[in-house]
Design a protein around this motif. Structure first.
Motif, PDB file in Angstrom:
ATOM      1  N   GLY A 245      -2.136  -8.670  14.967  1.00 36.04           N
ATOM      2  CA  GLY A 245      -0.899  -8.569  15.665  1.00 36.04           C
ATOM      3  C   GLY A 245      -0.336  -8.032  15.851  1.00 36.04           C
ATOM      4  O   GLY A 245       1.271  -7.426  16.220  1.00 36.04           O
ATOM      5  N   ILE A 246       0.277  -7.181  14.777  1.00 37.81           N
ATOM      6  CA  ILE A 246       0.780  -5.852  14.834  1.00 37.81           C
ATOM      7  C   ILE A 246       0.739  -4.247  15.125  1.00 37.81           C
ATOM      8  O   ILE A 246      -0.648  -3.974  14.938  1.00 37.81           O
ATOM      9  CB  ILE A 246       1.301  -5.654  13.221  1.00 37.81           C
ATOM     10  CG1 ILE A 246       1.429  -6.404  12.065  1.00 37.81           C
ATOM     11  CG2 ILE A 246       1.962  -4.565  12.684  1.00 37.81           C
ATOM     12  CD1 ILE A 246       1.338  -6.691  10.071  1.00 37.81           C
ATOM     13  N   SER A 247       1.575  -4.032  15.867  1.00 39.29           N
ATOM     14  CA  SER A 247       1.166  -2.940  16.839  1.00 39.29           C
ATOM     15  C   SER A 247       1.919  -1.411  16.060  1.00 39.29           C
ATOM     16  O   SER A 247       2.264  -1.707  15.238  1.00 39.29           O
ATOM     17  CB  SER A 247       1.949  -2.814  18.616  1.00 39.29           C
ATOM     18  OG  SER A 247       3.351  -2.926  17.760  1.00 39.29           O
ATOM     19  N   GLY A 248       1.197  -0.425  16.610  1.00 44.34           N
ATOM     20  CA  GLY A 248       1.455   1.099  15.718  1.00 44.34           C
ATOM     21  C   GLY A 248       0.620   2.451  15.820  1.00 44.34           C
ATOM     22  O   GLY A 248       0.621   2.351  16.653  1.00 44.34           O
TER      23      GLY A 248
ATOM     24  N   GLU B 176     -12.066   6.610   4.108  1.00 42.82           N
ATOM     25  CA  GLU B 176     -12.619   5.179   3.685  1.00 42.82           C
ATOM     26  C   GLU B 176     -11.015   4.755   3.162  1.00 42.82           C
ATOM     27  O   GLU B 176     -10.421   3.617   3.232  1.00 42.82           O
ATOM     28  CB  GLU B 176     -13.081   4.368   3.249  1.00 42.82           C
ATOM     29  CG  GLU B 176     -13.826   3.635   2.882  1.00 42.82           C
ATOM     30  CD  GLU B 176     -13.621   2.755   4.188  1.00 42.82           C
ATOM     31  OE1 GLU B 176     -14.064   3.859   5.452  1.00 42.82           O
ATOM     32  OE2 GLU B 176     -13.931   2.124   4.170  1.00 42.82           O
ATOM     33  N   ASP B 177     -10.508   6.165   2.187  1.00 43.35           N
ATOM     34  CA  ASP B 177      -9.759   5.447   1.494  1.00 43.35           C
ATOM     35  C   ASP B 177      -8.675   5.407   2.267  1.00 43.35           C
ATOM     36  O   ASP B 177      -7.354   4.211   2.171  1.00 43.35           O
ATOM     37  CB  ASP B 177      -9.226   7.174   0.455  1.00 43.35           C
ATOM     38  CG  ASP B 177     -10.721   6.647  -0.736  1.00 43.35           C
ATOM     39  OD1 ASP B 177     -11.724   6.068  -0.617  1.00 43.35           O
ATOM     40  OD2 ASP B 177     -10.849   8.215  -1.136  1.00 43.35           O
ATOM     41  N   PHE B 178      -8.680   6.319   3.390  1.00 42.88           N
ATOM     42  CA  PHE B 178      -6.816   6.564   3.954  1.00 42.88           C
ATOM     43  C   PHE B 178      -6.739   4.871   4.725  1.00 42.88           C
ATOM     44  O   PHE B 178      -5.784   4.315   5.122  1.00 42.88           O
ATOM     45  CB  PHE B 178      -7.078   7.265   4.678  1.00 42.88           C
ATOM     46  CG  PHE B 178      -6.160   8.549   4.172  1.00 42.88           C
ATOM     47  CD1 PHE B 178      -5.143   8.809   3.988  1.00 42.88           C
ATOM     48  CD2 PHE B 178      -7.472   9.138   3.476  1.00 42.88           C
ATOM     49  CE1 PHE B 178      -4.594  10.097   2.992  1.00 42.88           C
ATOM     50  CE2 PHE B 178      -6.961  11.032   2.787  1.00 42.88           C
ATOM     51  CZ  PHE B 178      -5.988  11.389   2.845  1.00 42.88           C
ATOM     52  N   ALA B 179      -8.624   4.854   5.186  1.00 40.57           N
ATOM     53  CA  ALA B 179      -8.103   3.207   6.153  1.00 40.57           C
ATOM     54  C   ALA B 179      -8.126   1.953   5.575  1.00 40.57           C
ATOM     55  O   ALA B 179      -6.963   1.466   5.264  1.00 40.57           O
ATOM     56  CB  ALA B 179      -9.714   2.604   6.297  1.00 40.57           C
TER      57      ALA B 179
ATOM     58  N   GLN C 285      -8.301   4.207  12.555  1.00 36.69           N
ATOM     59  CA  GLN C 285      -8.677   2.904  12.598  1.00 36.69           C
ATOM     60  C   GLN C 285      -8.428   1.838  12.138  1.00 36.69           C
ATOM     61  O   GLN C 285      -8.190   0.800  12.198  1.00 36.69           O
ATOM     62  CB  GLN C 285      -9.975   3.183  11.781  1.00 36.69           C
ATOM     63  CG  GLN C 285     -11.145   2.016  11.615  1.00 36.69           C
ATOM     64  CD  GLN C 285     -12.182   1.654  10.558  1.00 36.69           C
ATOM     65  OE1 GLN C 285     -12.816   3.224   9.631  1.00 36.69           O
ATOM     66  NE2 GLN C 285     -13.107   1.199  10.151  1.00 36.69           N
ATOM     67  N   ALA C 286      -7.547   1.694  11.094  1.00 36.90           N
ATOM     68  CA  ALA C 286      -6.515   0.398  10.456  1.00 36.90           C
ATOM     69  C   ALA C 286      -6.129   0.214  10.818  1.00 36.90           C
ATOM     70  O   ALA C 286      -5.711  -1.151  11.245  1.00 36.90           O
ATOM     71  CB  ALA C 286      -5.743   1.413   8.963  1.00 36.90           C
ATOM     72  N   ILE C 287      -4.667   1.485  12.093  1.00 39.43           N
ATOM     73  CA  ILE C 287      -4.078   1.140  13.041  1.00 39.43           C
ATOM     74  C   ILE C 287      -4.368  -0.204  13.838  1.00 39.43           C
ATOM     75  O   ILE C 287      -4.153  -1.191  14.429  1.00 39.43           O
ATOM     76  CB  ILE C 287      -2.728   2.084  13.828  1.00 39.43           C
ATOM     77  CG1 ILE C 287      -2.391   2.343  12.489  1.00 39.43           C
ATOM     78  CG2 ILE C 287      -2.531   1.431  14.216  1.00 39.43           C
ATOM     79  CD1 ILE C 287      -2.155   3.779  12.561  1.00 39.43           C
ATOM     80  N   GLY C 288      -5.741   0.202  14.145  1.00 39.59           N
ATOM     81  CA  GLY C 288      -6.272  -0.226  15.550  1.00 39.59           C
ATOM     82  C   GLY C 288      -6.683  -1.934  14.871  1.00 39.59           C
ATOM     83  O   GLY C 288      -6.215  -2.542  15.793  1.00 39.59           O
ATOM     84  N   GLU C 289      -6.790  -1.853  13.456  1.00 37.65           N
ATOM     85  CA  GLU C 289      -7.320  -3.565  13.336  1.00 37.65           C
ATOM     86  C   GLU C 289      -6.587  -4.095  12.761  1.00 37.65           C
ATOM     87  O   GLU C 289      -6.017  -4.747  12.699  1.00 37.65           O
ATOM     88  CB  GLU C 289      -8.298  -3.257  11.852  1.00 37.65           C
ATOM     89  CG  GLU C 289      -9.509  -2.180  11.496  1.00 37.65           C
ATOM     90  CD  GLU C 289     -10.035  -2.297  10.475  1.00 37.65           C
ATOM     91  OE1 GLU C 289     -10.822  -1.100  10.610  1.00 37.65           O
ATOM     92  OE2 GLU C 289      -9.217  -2.115   9.492  1.00 37.65           O
TER      93      GLU C 289
END
Ligand SMILES: [Zn+2]
Length: 337
Positions: free
Chosen positions: A131-134, A75-78, A121-125
């Protein structure tokens, strides 16, 4: 905000040289320290901010690794990446390929999967919400024992689909890229792309070393390439993009003053230069802020700013249709002048 400043910040762009741990702002350092019961040697956020006057790369790295101690759980990394993406959206960023330093976390007893899954998880969100891909670039610390890189790699290669590339960072001088060649060869065989920090503090020969030994697709920093005309010709001929970080170069003393930065001279040589923020929480600005600072110091006309942004999209490891869509946004930005 001036028209030029807000236009440069809104310019659609990709960020290709960003250490997610380097987006850890003092406020989040203290929030996570409280959450995880970590003792910090600083009274408060402003006390911590006052440590941000760096003499060189090493003095920055010391603080960078110290602050990381507050990152413990998935969760910290997210949360770290979520807070970066919220800022990135305000900086015109449409695509991000972020470095993370797993050795720096595993060595503190943090599970590799917690780090990877939290960031993932944060990249998916970021895609669904902003609308930011990553994508993630698994970056090795070149100044740590090679076995620690091999340990991390043995876990990573079981799930290569989690990463777009492997990278190489941390203290450069005295740590040439050669020993990492076997890991990079395996990564490329698994379909990952490869990048490496080179020619920031280290000499131009380290850039040649990264190209020869690691077969990298991009060079991170690479500003010292300009000391070697033969190397410049090689980078132009082979169309190797350079992820340049102007504010970082000044903060770490690689360039004395932004007005002396060779970024525009590099473009004139035909090098594929991109503008990036490196460790924005520590270096005084996110990527849009870097564009604004370069404009203030060196002057950026619309065509040059658009070229830097197009370079960032073309140099990205994103699918062709995504890159095409982003290049069209840059055409629209230029047409709206
Ligand atoms: Zn970097």
């Amino acid at each position: 905000m001036s028209v030029t400043k807000s236009r440069l910040i809104q310019l659609p762009k990709a960020e290709l040289h960003l250490h997610i741990e380097g987006t850890l702002e003092p406020e989040l350092v203290f929030k996570l320290a409280r959450r995880n019961g970590v003792e910090l040697p600083y009274r408060d956020e402003s006390d911590l901010s006052q440590q941000y006057a760096f003499e060189n790369l090493q003095s920055f790295l010391n603080l960078y690794y110290e602050c990381m101690a507050v990152l413990r759980t998935r969760e910290d990394f997210a949360d770290l990446a979520r807070s970066y993406f919220a800022k990135a959206k305000e900086q015109g960023v449409r695509h991000v390929e972020m470095f993370f330093d797993p050795q720096a976390h595993v060595s503190r007893g943090v599970d590799f999967d917690e780090v990877v899954e939290g960031l993932h998880q944060a990249i998916g969100e970021a895609w669904t919400e902003h609308g930011i891909s990553g994508g993630l670039i698994l970056s090795f610390l070149r100044d740590e024992p090679l076995e620690t890189a091999q340990d991390v790699w043995s876990k990573a290669k079981e799930r290569p689909e989690r990463f777009v590339a492997v990278g190489l960072d941390s203290a450069e001088v005295g740590f040439p890229p050669g020993p990492f060649a076997p890991i990079f060869a395996e990564a490329r065989a698994l379909g990952l792309r490869a990048v490496a920090h080179a020619g920031e503090e280290g000499p131009p020969s380290y850039i040649n070393g990264a190209l020869d030994a690691l077969k990298v697709d991009r060079i991170d920093h690479g500003i010292r390439a300009m000391e070697d005309p033969e190397l410049v010709r090689r980078l132009v001929r082979d169309a190797v993009p350079l992820t340049v970080c102007p504010l970082s170069n000044v903060r770490l003393g690689c360039v004395q003053d932004l007005a002396d930065h060779g970024l525009l001279a590099m473009l004139d040589e035909g090098l594929i230069v991109t503008v990036n923020s490196d460790d924005p929480a520590y270096f005084g600005g996110y990527v849009g802020d870097n564009f604004v600072a370069v404009d203030s110091a060196l002057g950026l006309d619309d065509a040059t700013a658009a070229q830097l942004a197009r370079n960032s999209i073309r140099a990205a490891f994103a699918p062709t249709d995504r890159k095409q869509a982003l290049l069209e946004l840059i055409d629209q930005w230029e047409g709206a002048a």
